[in-house]
Design a protein around this motif. Structure first.
Motif, PDB file in Angstrom:
ATOM      1  N   GLY A 181       0.917  -1.235  -0.087  1.00 52.01           N
ATOM      2  CA  GLY A 181       0.059   0.017   0.067  1.00 52.01           C
ATOM      3  C   GLY A 181       0.846   1.145  -0.037  1.00 52.01           C
ATOM      4  O   GLY A 181       2.234   1.069  -0.220  1.00 52.01           O
ATOM      5  N   SER A 182       0.317   2.239   0.102  1.00 52.18           N
ATOM      6  CA  SER A 182       1.045   3.716   0.116  1.00 52.18           C
ATOM      7  C   SER A 182       1.767   3.763   1.478  1.00 52.18           C
ATOM      8  O   SER A 182       1.288   3.643   2.613  1.00 52.18           O
ATOM      9  CB  SER A 182       0.189   4.635   0.002  1.00 52.18           C
ATOM     10  N   THR A 183       3.190   3.846   1.425  1.00 52.00           N
ATOM     11  CA  THR A 183       3.971   3.853   2.412  1.00 52.00           C
ATOM     12  C   THR A 183       3.852   5.128   3.301  1.00 52.00           C
ATOM     13  O   THR A 183       4.050   5.258   4.509  1.00 52.00           O
ATOM     14  CB  THR A 183       5.741   3.889   1.914  1.00 52.00           C
ATOM     15  N   SER A 184       3.739   6.216   2.651  1.00 53.07           N
ATOM     16  CA  SER A 184       3.334   7.328   3.098  1.00 53.07           C
ATOM     17  C   SER A 184       2.081   7.616   3.798  1.00 53.07           C
ATOM     18  O   SER A 184       1.998   8.064   4.945  1.00 53.07           O
ATOM     19  CB  SER A 184       3.375   8.749   1.905  1.00 53.07           C
ATOM     20  N   GLU A 185       1.013   7.209   3.197  1.00 53.36           N
ATOM     21  CA  GLU A 185      -0.316   7.039   3.927  1.00 53.36           C
ATOM     22  C   GLU A 185      -0.245   6.102   5.249  1.00 53.36           C
ATOM     23  O   GLU A 185      -0.803   6.621   6.186  1.00 53.36           O
ATOM     24  CB  GLU A 185      -1.297   6.430   2.819  1.00 53.36           C
ATOM     25  N   ALA A 186       0.505   5.112   5.267  1.00 53.79           N
ATOM     26  CA  ALA A 186       0.787   4.362   6.381  1.00 53.79           C
ATOM     27  C   ALA A 186       1.542   4.843   7.613  1.00 53.79           C
ATOM     28  O   ALA A 186       1.018   4.813   8.671  1.00 53.79           O
ATOM     29  CB  ALA A 186       1.459   2.890   6.038  1.00 53.79           C
ATOM     30  N   ARG A 187       2.547   5.819   7.294  1.00 54.64           N
ATOM     31  CA  ARG A 187       3.026   6.333   8.297  1.00 54.64           C
ATOM     32  C   ARG A 187       2.474   7.426   8.827  1.00 54.64           C
ATOM     33  O   ARG A 187       2.519   7.796   9.924  1.00 54.64           O
ATOM     34  CB  ARG A 187       4.493   6.792   7.470  1.00 54.64           C
ATOM     35  N   GLN A 188       1.761   8.092   7.855  1.00 54.99           N
ATOM     36  CA  GLN A 188       0.601   9.305   8.489  1.00 54.99           C
ATOM     37  C   GLN A 188      -0.328   8.709   9.229  1.00 54.99           C
ATOM     38  O   GLN A 188      -0.601   9.333  10.318  1.00 54.99           O
ATOM     39  CB  GLN A 188       0.231   9.825   7.051  1.00 54.99           C
ATOM     40  N   GLN A 189      -0.854   7.619   9.219  1.00 56.82           N
ATOM     41  CA  GLN A 189      -1.705   7.170   9.978  1.00 56.82           C
ATOM     42  C   GLN A 189      -1.173   6.743  11.313  1.00 56.82           C
ATOM     43  O   GLN A 189      -1.721   7.094  12.495  1.00 56.82           O
ATOM     44  CB  GLN A 189      -2.354   5.688   9.415  1.00 56.82           C
ATOM     45  N   TRP A 190       0.133   6.035  11.362  1.00 57.06           N
ATOM     46  CA  TRP A 190       0.833   5.589  12.669  1.00 57.06           C
ATOM     47  C   TRP A 190       1.408   7.047  13.139  1.00 57.06           C
ATOM     48  O   TRP A 190       1.099   6.830  14.505  1.00 57.06           O
ATOM     49  CB  TRP A 190       1.883   4.680  12.285  1.00 57.06           C
ATOM     50  N   SER A 191       1.592   7.957  12.475  1.00 56.32           N
ATOM     51  CA  SER A 191       1.924   9.336  13.078  1.00 56.32           C
ATOM     52  C   SER A 191       0.910   9.889  13.952  1.00 56.32           C
ATOM     53  O   SER A 191       1.112  10.230  15.147  1.00 56.32           O
ATOM     54  CB  SER A 191       2.384  10.168  12.100  1.00 56.32           C
ATOM     55  N   GLN A 275       2.996  -1.790   6.015  1.00 56.12           N
ATOM     56  CA  GLN A 275       3.409  -1.090   4.903  1.00 56.12           C
ATOM     57  C   GLN A 275       4.015   0.018   4.792  1.00 56.12           C
ATOM     58  O   GLN A 275       4.805   0.642   4.060  1.00 56.12           O
ATOM     59  CB  GLN A 275       1.772  -0.743   4.266  1.00 56.12           C
ATOM     60  N   GLY A 276       4.298   0.693   6.151  1.00 56.01           N
ATOM     61  CA  GLY A 276       4.867   1.859   6.380  1.00 56.01           C
ATOM     62  C   GLY A 276       6.146   1.513   6.872  1.00 56.01           C
ATOM     63  O   GLY A 276       7.075   2.590   7.074  1.00 56.01           O
ATOM     64  N   ALA A 277       6.682   0.383   7.568  1.00 58.88           N
ATOM     65  CA  ALA A 277       7.636  -0.026   8.065  1.00 58.88           C
ATOM     66  C   ALA A 277       9.081   0.228   7.118  1.00 58.88           C
ATOM     67  O   ALA A 277       9.117  -0.426   6.077  1.00 58.88           O
ATOM     68  CB  ALA A 277       7.647  -1.354   8.862  1.00 58.88           C
ATOM     69  N   THR A 278      10.147   0.816   7.610  1.00 53.45           N
ATOM     70  CA  THR A 278      11.566   0.660   6.996  1.00 53.45           C
ATOM     71  C   THR A 278      11.938  -0.826   6.903  1.00 53.45           C
ATOM     72  O   THR A 278      12.541  -1.086   5.799  1.00 53.45           O
ATOM     73  CB  THR A 278      12.564   1.564   7.759  1.00 53.45           C
ATOM     74  N   ALA A 279      11.773  -1.582   8.075  1.00 51.12           N
ATOM     75  CA  ALA A 279      12.133  -3.063   8.057  1.00 51.12           C
ATOM     76  C   ALA A 279      11.379  -3.563   9.026  1.00 51.12           C
ATOM     77  O   ALA A 279      10.942  -3.255  10.134  1.00 51.12           O
ATOM     78  CB  ALA A 279      13.662  -2.804   8.347  1.00 51.12           C
ATOM     79  N   PHE A 280      11.159  -4.889   9.062  1.00 48.78           N
ATOM     80  CA  PHE A 280      10.498  -5.668   9.935  1.00 48.78           C
ATOM     81  C   PHE A 280      11.658  -6.611  10.564  1.00 48.78           C
ATOM     82  O   PHE A 280      12.207  -7.454   9.849  1.00 48.78           O
ATOM     83  CB  PHE A 280       9.210  -6.701   9.217  1.00 48.78           C
ATOM     84  N   VAL A 281      11.468  -6.472  11.926  1.00 43.07           N
ATOM     85  CA  VAL A 281      12.648  -7.127  12.637  1.00 43.07           C
ATOM     86  C   VAL A 281      12.072  -8.496  13.360  1.00 43.07           C
ATOM     87  O   VAL A 281      11.430  -8.286  14.411  1.00 43.07           O
ATOM     88  CB  VAL A 281      13.524  -6.431  13.438  1.00 43.07           C
ATOM     89  N   PHE A 282      12.631  -9.752  13.118  1.00 36.43           N
ATOM     90  CA  PHE A 282      12.089 -10.939  13.694  1.00 36.43           C
ATOM     91  C   PHE A 282      13.227 -11.884  13.947  1.00 36.43           C
ATOM     92  O   PHE A 282      13.292 -12.849  13.500  1.00 36.43           O
ATOM     93  CB  PHE A 282      11.251 -11.477  12.403  1.00 36.43           C
TER      94      PHE A 282
END
Length: 390
Positions: A181-191, A275-282
């Motif tokens: 999805g849109s990375t910018s939209e996802a980051r905006q939502q979580w912001s 969708q907004g994460a720079t990286a997923f750490v597992f």
């Protein structure tokens, strides 16, 4: 087909296993099969007894009352019915239908291997060893199995000390909502949700407090990375609330203002987080499958995970791998170097990683997984012979 699913009782408070069972039941019903779900009801466990006795009341419901009810109900069940155990931990019920058409789904054998002393990070007391042996004696009577990974299948064969009549691997399916999805939209939502500017990105982890999820290792890795990096991306941990050990580490961390523990998030929120994460750490120590790896890749998020099966099996060569954490090593510093390489990828490198991740995630199509399960169920029904006394 007539299919009866054995499932965990709701009073145990499980989350992932009921969802898996419901996914199977819904999928088979959608394909035109007649389904029913059998599970213990809260009879004894609902009695007004001291909390210390609740576990034992639950055992009475599961292993005394429920088997009696099953034996009565079996008399009314058509002989061509397929009995599906949605988790091998339901093994104590397998002998009830061992001479009927049946199949056992296997997720992970971590508790079984721990009880045998094979996992040093998770020692098991004598009562736990007895309970796990009770489970083993049950599912060991089964003939047909479906494992969620080749690693789980290998563990199954080792524990059975034999090759069962049917032993198949079907990967877990990722729901279609997990997609880019849109990375910018996802980051905006979580912001907006966290009241913090996340437009530059963030790191993400999804998981519970189980020992094998290694959330403490995650915090140690994050601390080591912040100590050596010029980046200051926050860490979002979605899942259970932190336990006392994690809370204590968090309180003492110089980066505690950048670490967020997020609970009770909806599936839609989790998708946005991927969708907004720079990286997923597992950095898990062990898994049966490693569902979040597939979910993150399907949502277009670069993945960092442990260089151990089945994490490598799910990652399919498209994740950034770190060693399994071991005490007394410089693990956190080494893993932090891998994390730094991921967060400093060029835009072109990142696009290539995401494209390869998306291609790998296609292996975990939920509808295709259900189709394969249906075929296996049908083969068991057609090839099996019931030994039911008229």
């Amino acid at each position: 087909m007539n299919i009866i699913f054995f499932t965990h009782p709701s009073f145990l408070g499980h989350q992932s296993m009921p969802r898996y069972a419901q996914w199977l039941a819904w999928g088979m019903q959608e394909r035109g099969h007649r389904i029913a779900q059998w599970t213990p009801k809260a009879r004894f466990v609902s009695l007004p007894v001291p909390q210390a006795l609740k576990k034992w009341m639950g055992y009475l419901d599961q292993y005394v009352l429920f088997p009696w009810q099953v034996r009565r109900r079996l008399k009314q069940v058509p002989t061509d019915t397929l009995f599906v155990f949605t988790d091998h931990a339901l093994g104590p019920w397998v002998p009830l239908v061992k001479h009927r058409r049946h199949v056992v789904h296997c997720h992970d054998f971590l508790a079984q291997r721990s009880a045998l002393g094979l996992i040093q990070e998770n020692p098991t007391g004598w009562t736990g060893q007895i309970y796990q042996n009770f489970i083993w004696k049950g599912y060991a009577r089964a003939q047909n199995f479906i494992s969620i990974s080749h690693q789980t299948q290998r563990d199954l064969h080792t524990l059975l000390e034999r090759r069962p009549a049917c032993s198949e691997v079907v990967y877990n399916g990722v729901k279609s909502q997990y997609r880019p999805g849109s990375t910018s939209e996802a980051r905006q939502q979580w912001s907006q949700q966290l009241q913090r500017d996340l437009t530059s990105g963030y790191l993400l982890h999804v998981g519970g407090n189980q020992w094998y999820k290694n959330r403490m290792g995650l915090l140690e890795l994050y601390t080591a990375w912040r100590n050596q990096s010029r980046q200051n991306l926050p860490l979002l941990c979605i899942g259970e609330a932190p336990n006392a050990e994690l809370e204590a580490f968090h309180e003492q961390s110089p980066y505690r203002q950048d670490i967020y523990f997020l609970t009770q998030q909806s599936d839609a929120d989790v998708v946005k987080a991927y969708q907004g994460a720079t990286a997923f750490v597992f950095p898990s120590l062990a898994e049966g499958f490693g569902w979040p790896i597939a979910e993150a890749m399907a949502a277009g998020c670069p993945v960092i995970t442990t260089q151990e099966a089945p994490m490598t099996e799910v990652a399919g060569g498209q994740a950034f791998l770190i060693p399994r954490q071991q005490a007394g090593t410089d693990w956190a510093q080494r893993a932090a170097g891998v994390l730094e390489a991921v967060v400093t990828l060029t835009p072109q490198e990142r696009r290539q990683v995401i494209e390869q991740s998306l291609a790998n995630a296609q292996r975990f199509n939920a509808e295709r997984a259900l189709d394969v399960m249906e075929e296996i169920y049908q083969q068991i029904v057609e090839k099996s012979v019931d030994y039911v006394t008229p």
